[in-house]
Scaffold this active site. Structure first.
Site, mmCIF file in Angstrom:
data_model
loop_
_atom_site.group_PDB
_atom_site.id
_atom_site.type_symbol
_atom_site.label_atom_id
_atom_site.label_comp_id
_atom_site.label_asym_id
_atom_site.label_seq_id
_atom_site.Cartn_x
_atom_site.Cartn_y
_atom_site.Cartn_z
ATOM 1 N N ASP A 67 111.609 58.813 18.811
ATOM 2 C CA ASP A 67 113.021 59.088 19.079
ATOM 3 C C ASP A 67 113.617 60.098 18.100
ATOM 4 O O ASP A 67 113.003 60.444 17.097
ATOM 5 C CB ASP A 67 113.824 57.773 19.057
ATOM 6 C CG ASP A 67 113.472 56.874 17.871
ATOM 7 O OD1 ASP A 67 112.871 57.369 16.897
ATOM 8 O OD2 ASP A 67 113.798 55.680 17.905
ATOM 9 N N ASN A 136 118.400 43.791 16.645
ATOM 10 C CA ASN A 136 118.753 43.282 17.976
ATOM 11 C C ASN A 136 117.558 43.349 18.941
ATOM 12 O O ASN A 136 117.719 43.197 20.142
ATOM 13 C CB ASN A 136 119.936 44.074 18.549
ATOM 14 C CG ASN A 136 119.633 45.559 18.677
ATOM 15 O OD1 ASN A 136 118.508 45.995 18.438
ATOM 16 N ND2 ASN A 136 120.624 46.348 19.060
ATOM 17 N N HIS A 138 115.599 46.011 19.433
ATOM 18 C CA HIS A 138 115.317 47.310 20.055
ATOM 19 C C HIS A 138 113.971 47.867 19.576
ATOM 20 O O HIS A 138 113.526 47.586 18.466
ATOM 21 C CB HIS A 138 116.457 48.318 19.874
ATOM 22 C CG HIS A 138 116.635 48.918 18.523
ATOM 23 N ND1 HIS A 138 117.821 48.896 17.834
ATOM 24 C CD2 HIS A 138 115.784 49.611 17.729
ATOM 25 C CE1 HIS A 138 117.697 49.531 16.698
ATOM 26 N NE2 HIS A 138 116.456 49.978 16.598
ATOM 27 N N GLU A 143 117.915 50.007 23.456
ATOM 28 C CA GLU A 143 118.831 48.946 23.061
ATOM 29 C C GLU A 143 118.811 47.803 24.080
ATOM 30 O O GLU A 143 118.330 47.984 25.201
ATOM 31 C CB GLU A 143 120.253 49.537 22.963
ATOM 32 C CG GLU A 143 120.386 50.644 21.930
ATOM 33 C CD GLU A 143 120.459 50.116 20.498
ATOM 34 O OE1 GLU A 143 119.947 49.014 20.216
ATOM 35 O OE2 GLU A 143 121.042 50.820 19.650
HETATM 36 C C1 GLP Z 1 115.615 52.504 14.059
HETATM 37 C C2 GLP Z 1 114.524 53.264 14.845
HETATM 38 C C3 GLP Z 1 113.433 52.333 15.270
HETATM 39 C C4 GLP Z 1 113.102 51.450 14.085
HETATM 40 C C5 GLP Z 1 114.230 50.491 13.843
HETATM 41 C C6 GLP Z 1 114.075 49.635 12.590
HETATM 42 O O1 GLP Z 1 116.848 52.549 14.627
HETATM 43 N N1 GLP Z 1 114.961 53.996 15.980
HETATM 44 O O2 GLP Z 1 112.318 53.087 15.720
HETATM 45 O O3 GLP Z 1 111.958 50.695 14.363
HETATM 46 O O4 GLP Z 1 115.468 51.128 13.890
HETATM 47 O O5 GLP Z 1 114.344 50.340 11.416
HETATM 48 P P1 GLP Z 1 113.904 49.812 9.990
HETATM 49 O O6 GLP Z 1 112.422 49.931 9.938
HETATM 50 O O7 GLP Z 1 114.587 50.710 9.009
HETATM 51 O O8 GLP Z 1 114.344 48.396 9.895
#
Ligand code: GLP
Length: 240
Positions: A67, A136, A138, A143
Site C-alpha cells: 500500500d 482493527n 486491517h 479496513e
Molecule cells: C499500517 C499498514 C499495514 C500495517 C499496519 C500495522 O497502517 N498499512 O500494512 O500492517 O498498519 O502497523 P504496525 O506494524 O506499525 O503496527
C-alpha cells in the site's frame, strides 16, 4: 494455518526472515510482497544482515508493496516508498526497477490501481506476502467492512487507523486516503506470513484467528487461505 508463538518479537522476526531467506535461495527470482509499519522492521534488519554477510542476494527478486498513502510523493519521508528505501531496499542489492509500490501521486488513481494489479499478474503473482495487522484487524489498508472480492483499490482510512498512524506524521495532517492491494489480491499470494507484536494487537489476533470469517475483521479471511504462517509474540497471543 501454522501458528508460531514466541517469547518475543525478535524471535518471530528471525524465524520469518529465515523462511524468506530459504525461499529466496531456492527461488532467486521470487516475487515477494512487503509490508510497512513497525512490525516488519526487525525482519528487514535480519534480511539486510544476511545480505551484508553475503549469505543472500536479492538481485533477481521482484518486490511489491501492499500500500501507499494518496497525495504523498515517494521522496517524502512519510511515504511508504521512502520507508521501504530506508529500511530495506537501499541496504540490499535489489534492483530499483524491481521495487514496486503503488503511486499515490498518480493523477488517475483508478488507473494506477489497475496498472498495479496487472503488474502483479504479469509477474505471475506473489510467492510470499508479508503482512502486519492493524488494531482493527486491517491488512494492507483493507479496513473493516472491505469486500473480500476487491483487487488493488483506493480506501478511506478509518478513524482507528488515522489515530494509530498519526504518530508517524508528527502532528502534521496525515492523508485520509490510500491505495492498497485488496483482499482478493492478497489472497492470491501463494504463501502468507503474518507477524504481530504487542498487546494492542491481541484482540484483532484472537478475532482473526479464532472468530467468524467476516469483512468486519478483514484478517479473518486468512483462515480460508491454504498456506499461512502466523508469528506472534506472547503479548499478541495473550487472548488466544
Ligand atoms: C499500517 C499498514 C499495514 C500495517 C499496519 C500495522 O497502517 N498499512 O500494512 O500492517 O498498519 O502497523 P504496525 O506494524 O506499525 O503496527
Amino acid at each position: 494455518m501454522q501458528l508460531i508463538i514466541n517469547e518475543n518479537h525478535q524471535q518471530s522476526s528471525e524465524q520469518a526472515a529465515k523462511s524468506f531467506a530459504k525461499f529466496i535461495r531456492q527461488n532467486p527470482k521470487a516475487v515477494l510482497g512487503f509490508a510497512t509499519g513497525s512490525t516488519p522492521l526487525l525482519l528487514y534488519a535480519k534480511l539486510i544482515e544476511y545480505y551484508q554477510r553475503k549469505e543472500l542476494s536479492f538481485q533477481s527478486i521482484t518486490a511489491f508493496n501492499l500500500d501507499e498513502y494518496v497525495g504523498i510523493a515517494a521522496d517524502n519521508s512519510h511515504s511508504y516508498a521512502y520507508f521501504m528505501q530506508k529500511n530495506l531496499f537501499s541496504n540490499i542489492d535489489i534492483l530499483a526497477q524491481n521495487c514496486h509500490i503503488p503511486n499515490g501521486m498518480s493523477t488517475d488513481l483508478e488507473l494506477e490501481c489497475e496498472r498495479y494489479e496487472h503488474l502483479i499478474l504479469a509477474n505471475k503473482g506473489i510467492d510470499i506476502q508479508l503482512l502486519g495487522i492493524g488494531r482493527n484487524g486491517h491488512i494492507g489498508f483493507n479496513e473493516p467492512a472491505s469486500s473480500f472480492e476487491e483487487n488493488t483499490h483506493i480506501v478511506n482510512l478509518s478513524p482507528s487507523t488515522l489515530e494509530a498512524n498519526s504518530k508517524y506524521f508528527n502532528n502534521q495532517n496525515m492523508p485520509k486516503k490510500a491505495i492498497t492491494m485488496g483482499i482478493a489480491s492478497i489472497l492470491r499470494a501463494k504463501k502468507i506470513i503474518l507477524l504481530a507484536e504487542g498487546d494492542d494487537k491481541a484482540k484483532a489476533i484472537k478475532a482473526s484467528l479464532t472468530g467468524e470469517i467476516t469483512p468486519t475483521m478483514p484478517a479473518s479471511i486468512l483462515q480460508s487461505h491454504p498456506n499461512v504462517d502466523v508469528y506472534l509474540d506472547q503479548a499478541a497471543a495473550s487472548l488466544l
